[in-house]
Design an enzyme around this catalytic site. Structure first.
Site, PDB file in Angstrom:
ATOM      1  N   ASP A 217      -8.544   0.811  -6.646  1.00  0.00           N
ATOM      2  CA  ASP A 217      -9.659   1.122  -5.741  1.00  0.00           C
ATOM      3  C   ASP A 217     -11.038   0.769  -6.309  1.00  0.00           C
ATOM      4  OD1 ASP A 217      -7.472   2.177  -4.343  1.00  0.00           O
ATOM      5  OD2 ASP A 217      -7.852   4.207  -5.062  1.00  0.00           O
TER       6      ASP A 217
ATOM      7  N   ASN B 290      -4.870   5.039   6.908  1.00  0.00           N
ATOM      8  CA  ASN B 290      -5.407   5.948   5.890  1.00  0.00           C
ATOM      9  C   ASN B 290      -6.788   5.495   5.432  1.00  0.00           C
ATOM     10  OD1 ASN B 290      -2.962   4.453   4.543  1.00  0.00           O
ATOM     11  ND2 ASN B 290      -4.130   5.034   2.739  1.00  0.00           N
ATOM     12  N   ASP B 291      -7.018   5.260   4.171  1.00  0.00           N
ATOM     13  CA  ASP B 291      -8.377   5.134   3.623  1.00  0.00           C
ATOM     14  C   ASP B 291      -9.317   4.182   4.375  1.00  0.00           C
ATOM     15  OD1 ASP B 291      -6.601   6.158   1.758  1.00  0.00           O
ATOM     16  OD2 ASP B 291      -7.152   4.768   0.173  1.00  0.00           O
TER      17      ASP B 291
ATOM     18  N   ASP C 153      -5.672  12.528  -6.889  1.00  0.00           N
ATOM     19  CA  ASP C 153      -4.283  12.253  -6.547  1.00  0.00           C
ATOM     20  C   ASP C 153      -3.464  13.550  -6.584  1.00  0.00           C
ATOM     21  OD1 ASP C 153      -1.884  10.949  -6.271  1.00  0.00           O
ATOM     22  OD2 ASP C 153      -2.120   9.648  -8.002  1.00  0.00           O
TER      23      ASP C 153
ATOM     24  N   TRP D 119       3.079   6.187   6.457  1.00  0.00           N
ATOM     25  CA  TRP D 119       2.529   5.290   5.442  1.00  0.00           C
ATOM     26  C   TRP D 119       3.572   4.264   4.997  1.00  0.00           C
ATOM     27  CZ3 TRP D 119       3.361   3.891   0.320  1.00  0.00           C
ATOM     28  CH2 TRP D 119       2.298   3.222  -0.304  1.00  0.00           C
TER      29      TRP D 119
HETATM   30  N1  DQQ Z   1      -4.624   4.785  -0.704  1.00  0.00           N
HETATM   31  C1  DQQ Z   1      -4.431   3.390  -1.076  1.00  0.00           C
HETATM   32  C2  DQQ Z   1      -4.708   3.354  -2.552  1.00  0.00           C
HETATM   33  C3  DQQ Z   1      -5.523   4.564  -2.804  1.00  0.00           C
HETATM   34  C4  DQQ Z   1      -4.891   5.564  -1.898  1.00  0.00           C
HETATM   35  C5  DQQ Z   1      -3.036   2.998  -0.678  1.00  0.00           C
HETATM   36  C6  DQQ Z   1      -5.736   6.774  -1.609  1.00  0.00           C
HETATM   37  O1  DQQ Z   1      -5.387   2.184  -2.915  1.00  0.00           O
HETATM   38  O2  DQQ Z   1      -5.493   4.951  -4.143  1.00  0.00           O
HETATM   39  O3  DQQ Z   1      -2.837   3.117   0.732  1.00  0.00           O
HETATM   40  O4  DQQ Z   1      -5.322   7.408  -0.398  1.00  0.00           O
END
Ligand code: DQQ
Length: 647
Positions: A257, A132-133, A344, A157
């Site tokens: 984050d 992911n990120d 979110d 995930w």
């Molecule tokens: N993904 C991470 C978090 C963030 C989120 C967890 C955003 O730190 O807030 O995998 O997709």
């Protein structure tokens, strides 16, 4: 050799590391024609579109295609997406398909050849499993570094650690060993998102969110074990972690984050971290001299009621006058600041341009009505958790974004991977609108261009579809310009009806002045097709409004994939032609309108329009207006993305 003192002057007098967070509070002071006219199928196209749209929101069912329906004798099992993420205190990470899907869609009998085709050829992907990120992107000692949220154990995930890869050009990548794993109490539930700061002495500081054994979100410090290693293979977690814990009143699961740090005029480093208070999204702000001790500023960098938790906040300067990027610490005349948040609640990335007030650590949007979270999005398709970095190598700001899957989790598990990253995009302030950013694929992508075909002044009569003979059409870079009959624009009658891509009937909905554009990943019979198009409307005030859309409703015969119609209003200024760039790379298409003013990314899972059967067409489904199109289309090579030898 492990660096023991990797930072700027450490504040403690003996140079030793304090063992825990010390937070103090201070008051606010703060994007030749080989015209192939063979098939000008006036009317056929409209009939196809409308015919395919006969029932059930335009979705094509397997049972309409004997060959597909008969490819499995087993009764399809219903799809029941499992929620992943919220229970751990982070946004939803499973593909919930579209909001109106009730979880009971029959699974499509995907076969290996279809699933193998979906893997991309020039977008960054790990070899397998879930990603992911984007995390901590930077350029260091000749290498671009890219870290990412990664599950080493599955294509869904969970068990999140930091994957790591390096590149010389942001296109060809070498996978390195995991940079950080969940091996401490303060990140046992996940080594979550973070950012890199390169200090003036050349050393690197990485701040990231750890989800503790008790699933509390804390901020941690890490740094390279050996700054002389250009590959930055080994990482050390600061022994006194965590360096920041949720402030009183902040939900323990809503504090995550950290951004890249920027310098204040006092010489301190400043970071922002996303959170929320009830339904108000907020960006908390902290100053630090050493990345170990932090003072929380009173107030917040910015807050927007009703936007919910802000994930992956990004904060950076853009030049109002120059065509280059700015280091994150640059401030002053001719500079605007961008705040970007990942919501979110709706899982979209929004930005706004405004003014940063360094003294009290606040930021004010230029236009409150398009404040961050309620106005402009980076991308009107599937795109989340984006992060920029200043590339001191090429004096540009580069944007990375996570592109999830929009098929079923069951299919992801079958293919053994999930998610890709966008092609890195340069970001510039759009001087013409003053409200938008321009996102454009980094120039290095052009090194993958192979043979090209040009199509000049192709005339598209109302209701026409024109095939473009470019050979295989699954790896393409398309540049196109469209001109609509100006007389008709003048004569068209205005109306009060408002158009929106998502609420429309997609490319099947005919208006006087649209839709027109491209059909990508389309099979010969057009039973599968994805229109990328413009739709112009005239208001009763005589003003023209252009929308840029991407209609996934006929993209696949499978029903267990997302078939939303994506898009948005597109600012088109006086004298501008409509322009489009589309990168097609198997299951992903990235579309940039008006030089990157509006961008749409889609994930597509055709069952027939794959391999040699994938084609590209021009279309004009307007009832009145003739359109002229000129295009250049390149076949794209594949990038080398593989393990670093002997690492
Ligand atoms: N993904 C991470 C978090 C963030 C989120 C967890 C955003 O730190 O807030 O995998 O997709």
């Amino acid at each position: 050799m492990v660096d023991t003192n990797p930072f700027l002057p450490v504040s403690s007098s003996d140079g030793s590391y304090p063992t825990g967070p010390q937070i103090t509070h201070r008051k606010p002071i703060k994007e030749h024609l080989t015209i192939f006219f063979g098939l000008l199928a006036v009317g056929l196209f409209a009939a196809l579109l409308i015919g395919n749209n006969g029932s059930d929101n335009g979705h094509v069912h397997e049972n309409q295609h004997g060959s597909l329906a008969s490819s499995s004798s087993k009764k399809p099992e219903p799809l029941q997406p499992v929620s992943r993420g919220p229970a751990a205190g982070v946004s939803e990470k499973s593909n919930r398909l579209s909001a109106n899907v009730n979880g009971n869609l029959p699974a499509y009998p995907w076969n290996n050849s279809m699933l193998s085709w979906q893997r991309t050829s020039f977008h960054f992907q790990p070899e397998k499993n879930w990603m992911n990120d984007p995390n901590g992107p930077m350029f260091y000692k000749g290498w671009y570094h890219f870290f990412y949220q990664y599950n080493p154990n599955a294509a869904v995930w969970g068990d999140i650690v930091w994957g790591h890869a390096v590149s010389k050009d942001l296109i060809h990548w070498l996978h390195l060993p995991l940079a950080m794993v969940a091996d401490q109490w303060y990140d046992q539930n996940g080594v979550w998102t973070g950012s890199a700061t390169i200090l003036p002495n050349g050393k690197i500081v990485m701040l990231y969110t750890g989800s503790t054994v008790e699933a509390v979100q804390v901020q941690n410090l890490a740094y390279p074990a050996d700054h002389s290693d250009p590959l930055l293979v080994h990482w050390v977690k600061y022994p006194g972690n965590p360096v920041l814990v949720p402030p009183p009143g902040t939900y323990k699961k809503d504090f995550r984050d950290p951004t890249t740090a920027w310098l204040t005029s006092e010489g301190k480093w400043r970071i922002t971290i996303g959170s929320k208070i009830n339904k108000t999204g907020i960006a908390l702000i902290y100053d630090t001299k050493d990345f170990i001790n932090y003072e929380k500023l009173d107030g917040v960098l910015h807050a927007v009621p009703g936007t919910g938790m802000w994930e992956c906040v990004d904060f950076f300067p853009v030049s109002k006058t120059e065509e280059n990027g700015l280091d994150t610490s640059v401030n002053g005349p001719g500079v605007k600041h961008v705040v970007k948040v990942s919501l979110d609640d709706d899982r979209h990335d929004y930005y706004a341009i405004g003014t940063y007030h360094e003294k009290n650590g606040t930021w004010i949007p230029d236009q409150p009505e398009i404040d961050v979270g309620i106005g402009i999005r980076y991308d009107y398709g599937i795109y989340y958790a984006a992060k920029t970095f200043y590339d001191q190598n090429k004096n540009r700001r580069v944007l990375w974004g996570w592109i999830g899957e929009s098929d079923s989790e069951a299919a992801d598990m079958k293919k053994g991977w999930a998610s890709v990253q966008s092609i890195p995009r340069t970001i510039l302030f759009d001087k013409k609108t003053g409200t938008h950013l321009l996102q454009w694929p980094v120039e290095e992508i052009e090194s993958l261009r192979l043979k090209s075909n040009e199509f000049n002044q192709v005339s598209l009569l109302p209701g026409s579809v024109v095939p473009l003979d470019v050979g295989p059409a699954t790896q393409l870079d398309i540049l196109a310009e469209f001109e609509i009959d100006k007389e008709l624009l003048k004569k068209a009658t205005g109306s009060n009806i408002t158009f929106s891509c998502s609420a429309s009937g997609g490319a099947a909905e005919r208006g006087a002045l649209g839709p027109f554009g491209l059909l990508v990943l389309a099979d010969e019979s057009l039973s599968e097709q994805t229109p990328v198009y413009f739709y112009i409307t005239k208001g009763s005030d005589g003003n023209l409004k252009t929308s840029f859309c991407n209609d996934q409703s006929r993209s696949s015969a499978a029903s267990d994939v997302n078939k939303q119609i994506y898009g948005s209003f597109l600012p088109v200024l006086k004298g501008e032609n409509l322009s489009l760039r589309v990168l097609v790379d198997h299951s992903i298409i990235e579309s940039f309108a008006q030089g990157g003013r509006t961008v749409i990314t889609s994930r597509l899972y055709p069952t027939k329009a794959i391999y040699e059967a994938a084609k590209v067409f021009l279309f004009n489904n307007a009832t009145n207006a003739s359109v002229t199109a000129s295009l250049k289309i390149w076949q794209m090579n594949s990038a080398f993305i593989r393990p670093y030898p002997n690492k």
